[in-house]
Design an enzyme around this catalytic site. Structure first.
Site, PDB file in Angstrom:
ATOM      1  N   GLN A   1      18.423  -4.514  15.215  1.00  0.00           N
ATOM      2  CA  GLN A   1      18.141  -5.330  14.557  1.00  0.00           C
ATOM      3  C   GLN A   1      18.172  -6.995  15.325  1.00  0.00           C
ATOM      4  O   GLN A   1      18.231  -6.885  16.310  1.00  0.00           O
ATOM      5  CB  GLN A   1      20.168  -5.546  12.883  1.00  0.00           C
ATOM      6  CG  GLN A   1      19.949  -5.010  12.091  1.00  0.00           C
ATOM      7  CD  GLN A   1      18.481  -5.251  11.121  1.00  0.00           C
ATOM      8  OE1 GLN A   1      17.499  -6.776  10.897  1.00  0.00           O
ATOM      9  NE2 GLN A   1      18.092  -3.890  10.162  1.00  0.00           N
TER      10      GLN A   1
ATOM     11  N   CYS B   1     -12.058   9.761  -4.361  1.00  0.00           N
ATOM     12  CA  CYS B   1     -13.469   8.402  -4.476  1.00  0.00           C
ATOM     13  C   CYS B   1     -15.062  10.006  -4.419  1.00  0.00           C
ATOM     14  O   CYS B   1     -15.856   9.558  -4.629  1.00  0.00           O
ATOM     15  CB  CYS B   1     -13.058   7.974  -2.881  1.00  0.00           C
ATOM     16  SG  CYS B   1     -12.354   6.768  -2.461  1.00  0.00           S
TER      17      CYS B   1
ATOM     18  N   CYS C   1     -11.316  11.237   0.119  1.00  0.00           N
ATOM     19  CA  CYS C   1     -10.362  11.741  -0.736  1.00  0.00           C
ATOM     20  C   CYS C   1     -11.122  12.459  -1.509  1.00  0.00           C
ATOM     21  O   CYS C   1     -12.257  12.026  -1.615  1.00  0.00           O
ATOM     22  CB  CYS C   1      -9.352  10.687  -0.482  1.00  0.00           C
ATOM     23  SG  CYS C   1      -9.589   9.296  -2.134  1.00  0.00           S
TER      24      CYS C   1
ATOM     25  N   ASP D   1       7.324   3.066   7.446  1.00  0.00           N
ATOM     26  CA  ASP D   1       6.769   3.312   6.237  1.00  0.00           C
ATOM     27  C   ASP D   1       6.229   1.664   5.783  1.00  0.00           C
ATOM     28  O   ASP D   1       7.111   1.115   5.816  1.00  0.00           O
ATOM     29  CB  ASP D   1       7.963   3.695   5.761  1.00  0.00           C
ATOM     30  CG  ASP D   1       9.272   2.621   6.172  1.00  0.00           C
ATOM     31  OD1 ASP D   1      10.072   2.680   6.660  1.00  0.00           O
ATOM     32  OD2 ASP D   1       9.433   1.932   4.232  1.00  0.00           O
TER      33      ASP D   1
ATOM     34  N   HIS E   1      -5.622   7.367  -3.872  1.00  0.00           N
ATOM     35  CA  HIS E   1      -6.568   6.775  -2.960  1.00  0.00           C
ATOM     36  C   HIS E   1      -5.910   6.320  -1.696  1.00  0.00           C
ATOM     37  O   HIS E   1      -6.083   5.985  -0.124  1.00  0.00           O
ATOM     38  CB  HIS E   1      -7.275   6.172  -3.653  1.00  0.00           C
ATOM     39  CG  HIS E   1      -8.850   4.692  -2.423  1.00  0.00           C
ATOM     40  ND1 HIS E   1      -9.481   5.969  -1.703  1.00  0.00           N
ATOM     41  CD2 HIS E   1      -8.252   3.668  -2.352  1.00  0.00           C
ATOM     42  CE1 HIS E   1     -10.048   4.985  -1.110  1.00  0.00           C
ATOM     43  NE2 HIS E   1      -9.395   3.982  -1.508  1.00  0.00           N
TER      44      HIS E   1
ATOM     45  N   GLY F   1      14.827  -5.846   9.773  1.00  0.00           N
ATOM     46  CA  GLY F   1      14.848  -6.547   9.309  1.00  0.00           C
ATOM     47  C   GLY F   1      13.723  -8.135  10.244  1.00  0.00           C
ATOM     48  O   GLY F   1      13.769  -8.596  10.133  1.00  0.00           O
TER      49      GLY F   1
ATOM     50  N   CYS G   1     -14.821   6.728   1.765  1.00  0.00           N
ATOM     51  CA  CYS G   1     -13.299   7.791   1.951  1.00  0.00           C
ATOM     52  C   CYS G   1     -14.159   8.763   1.504  1.00  0.00           C
ATOM     53  O   CYS G   1     -15.309   8.508   0.433  1.00  0.00           O
ATOM     54  CB  CYS G   1     -12.847   6.829   0.857  1.00  0.00           C
ATOM     55  SG  CYS G   1     -11.172   7.981   0.983  1.00  0.00           S
TER      56      CYS G   1
ATOM     57  N   ASP H   1      16.642   6.581   4.233  1.00  0.00           N
ATOM     58  CA  ASP H   1      17.218   5.425   4.412  1.00  0.00           C
ATOM     59  C   ASP H   1      18.862   4.746   4.332  1.00  0.00           C
ATOM     60  O   ASP H   1      19.254   6.449   4.295  1.00  0.00           O
ATOM     61  CB  ASP H   1      16.503   4.055   4.369  1.00  0.00           C
ATOM     62  CG  ASP H   1      16.711   3.780   2.532  1.00  0.00           C
ATOM     63  OD1 ASP H   1      17.548   4.837   2.388  1.00  0.00           O
ATOM     64  OD2 ASP H   1      16.178   3.055   2.175  1.00  0.00           O
ATOM     65  N   SER H   2      19.315   3.888   5.202  1.00  0.00           N
ATOM     66  CA  SER H   2      21.217   4.260   4.942  1.00  0.00           C
ATOM     67  C   SER H   2      21.685   3.566   3.723  1.00  0.00           C
ATOM     68  O   SER H   2      22.459   3.476   3.013  1.00  0.00           O
ATOM     69  CB  SER H   2      21.247   3.390   5.815  1.00  0.00           C
ATOM     70  OG  SER H   2      21.065   1.599   5.490  1.00  0.00           O
TER      71      SER H   2
END
Lengths: 362, 362
Positions: free
Chosen positions: B189, B309, B306, B266, B335, B216, B304, B60-61
């Site tokens: 924005q 699990c 994974c 994200d 998980h 934003g 699940c 990110d900035s």
């Protein structure tokens, strides 16, 4: 044996422990008794199932933590009353209760309830402490024999320890009359007095435990004294049964004691030191927090092929530590365990160049 | 994209992220600038090499953290002066400086320096904030174009992103004149004002970035408003370039927004919630600290598959959390990431039943 205090080798997932080749881990009875409680673990099928660890486990008796962690201890012949370090609640541990708790936990190896004699202790104190430990050993063994078939996995075919912990010729020891169950080890005490150590060993061997531990060492005494005590005791313990030296030590110590005839050791050092940034390497100890590693692109130990040394640099490990990142503890611990397990593997190899005679039987 | 704030997706080793199928992770410019410093990371060959992550990364900035974490901010047209949340030291970030830092870090995707408009913001405030963000976008892009070839891995054949982040037909975007380098995304924005959002999108598209983000949002406004803003902006962004919605969200949100046409998202939610014991499952949210899971032998999410699990019970995860064990954060996070990545995989599959057209090109 990596130490897994509260049912986890701190910061390391179980599959990573398996990959590292950890064949047995230790659980702490005192911690597990307080949280989540041995009865809960019994209802969950025992510690192996609860924490999902199919390989071998050992639980200590709870005694060492009662003496080192809890408050307001009162020791009588009957047992120890103490207050929990977590919430101040009052508890009473006897040899019988320690056995009940350890049977509920269901590790492959349980330990007799003992008093770990502090250092220094004068002869009278060491003698009185030993008297207590020997009486408690007898009571531990009697209670264990009467109840060992109450282990949660008793008679279940899938709870056969995947790692041999016994010498050839002794493989009937942890079978009870009708099925495989736990083993119980006695603990040699006696402070730093050779004759008390000998007396302790001889009386325990008479009682006929499944294995024998040497306790009360590495508690502050000079290392020469540790070695003397080990050298005094080892020849008195039957070679056909496991000999376990409790609570040691640095990498050079575990190698030295293994060469003297010790079969098993445990220590929080590799895991605890890792969380504080101390790494053990083929080049010596390395404090990963040090500024000189800030831009060091080499792996923690250039001679190590563990999953951490194959992937990460000292600079990255230092950065994680500086930031207090959780991954720091995980990666540092994985490396230190790899280093310790590697030391033991090399010792075994050099003691048995044609292959480990115990492992070969399985 | 799992969030890896300080160069680590908290508590999860990189090889586990790879196994989970994470194809791109995010690093926070603000955190990495403060510690260990972007110049150190540049000297170490860039962030990929420093943290040993060969797959794609985005930084990110720094703007969002400057506005949310630091103290005593002073915003001018030139940039932002702020004090570090770590030690109170004074720093000055401009669009040019954010570019320099991000080029030194060398993620595959860098973000234009922007001001994240707070919610609620009246129209005057939103308009003034947008004016700043648009001016900073222009300066970010100009500085980036002039310096993108200074990325630490510029021209190195092995730093080809292993994951395609661009649509077909746009694969020349992150090549500079003489070799592969970073991409720069602009950030839309405009607060909760549709016309400002439209104006922002149109001006950024005119500037011709490698991709476009919508910033934003998810800062406190009602979810219907979030959706309205996304619906307003998306059609204005070129379909041939990645469209990235920043900082969302819950599993149902990321599915909904992906179906609306968002390509990237994200959020710290899966990782941060995990460390606080909140697990996302096919049966809804599960607070693993709850007493009712103390003896629950079922896996966190029975649907699940994974690695958590498959191996551990709710009872064990609750125990780890109760004890404050480091393994708790690791397993809960693994998980949650598996769950989030699974949601996205199913969405991709349903959008492209014959296979992902972008992935098919690689």
């Amino acid at each position: 044996m990596p130490v897994g205090t509260a049912g986890t080798v701190k910061a390391v997932p179980q599959d990573v422990l398996e990959t590292l080749g950890a064949e047995i881990i230790l659980g702490n009875t005192y911690h597990l008794y307080l949280r989540p409680g041995h009865e809960l673990i019994r209802r969950m099928g025992g510690l192996h199932k609860f924490i999902s660890w199919p390989r071998a486990m050992l639980t200590d008796s709870g005694g060492f933590q009662v003496f080192s962690l809890s408050a307001l201890r009162k020791v009588t012949d009957e047992g120890v009353r103490f207050r929990s370090h977590l919430d101040g609640s009052s508890h009473f541990f006897t040899p019988e209760h320690s056995m009940d708790v350890q049977i509920a936990l269901g590790a492959d190896i349980a330990m007799a309830f003992d008093e770990c004699t502090e250092y220094p202790a004068d002869r009278n104190r060491a003698q009185e402490s030993l008297r207590l430990t020997m009486a408690w050993a007898r009571r531990s063994l009697d209670h264990f024999k009467a109840h060992r078939e109450e282990v949660p996995w008793y008679g279940q075919p899938d709870r056969v320890p995947q790692v041999p912990i016994l010498e050839p010729g002794n493989d009937a020891a942890n079978f009870s009359s009708s099925g495989r169950t736990q083993s119980l080890f006695g603990i040699v005490q006696g402070g730093t007095y050779k004759d008390l150590r000998r007396e302790s060993a001889e009386r325990l061997v008479e009682m006929d435990f499944d294995g024998y531990a040497i306790g009360g060492l590495s508690v502050g005494e000079p290392r020469e004294m540790t070695q003397e005590m080990i050298a005094e005791v080892l020849p008195l313990l039957p070679a056909g049964k496991p000999r376990y030296l409790m609570g040691v030590g640095y990498p050079d110590e575990i190698e030295q004691y293994a060469r003297m005839g010790v079969d098993m050791m445990d220590c929080v050092l590799p895991t605890r030191a890792a969380r504080h940034g101390l790494l053990f390497t083929s080049e010596g100890r390395l404090n990963i927090k040090a500024r000189r590693y800030a831009e060091d692109e080499t792996p923690p130990d250039p001679a190590c092929c563990c999953m951490v040394c194959r992937r990460y640099s000292r600079a990255y490990l230092r950065h994680l530590m500086q930031c207090g990142e959780a991954l720091s503890g995980t990666l540092n611990t994985i490396h230190n365990l790899a280093y310790y397990l590697g030391v033991m593997q090399r010792v075994r190899q050099s003691l048995h160049p044609e292959g480990d005679p115990v492992l070969a039987n399985f």
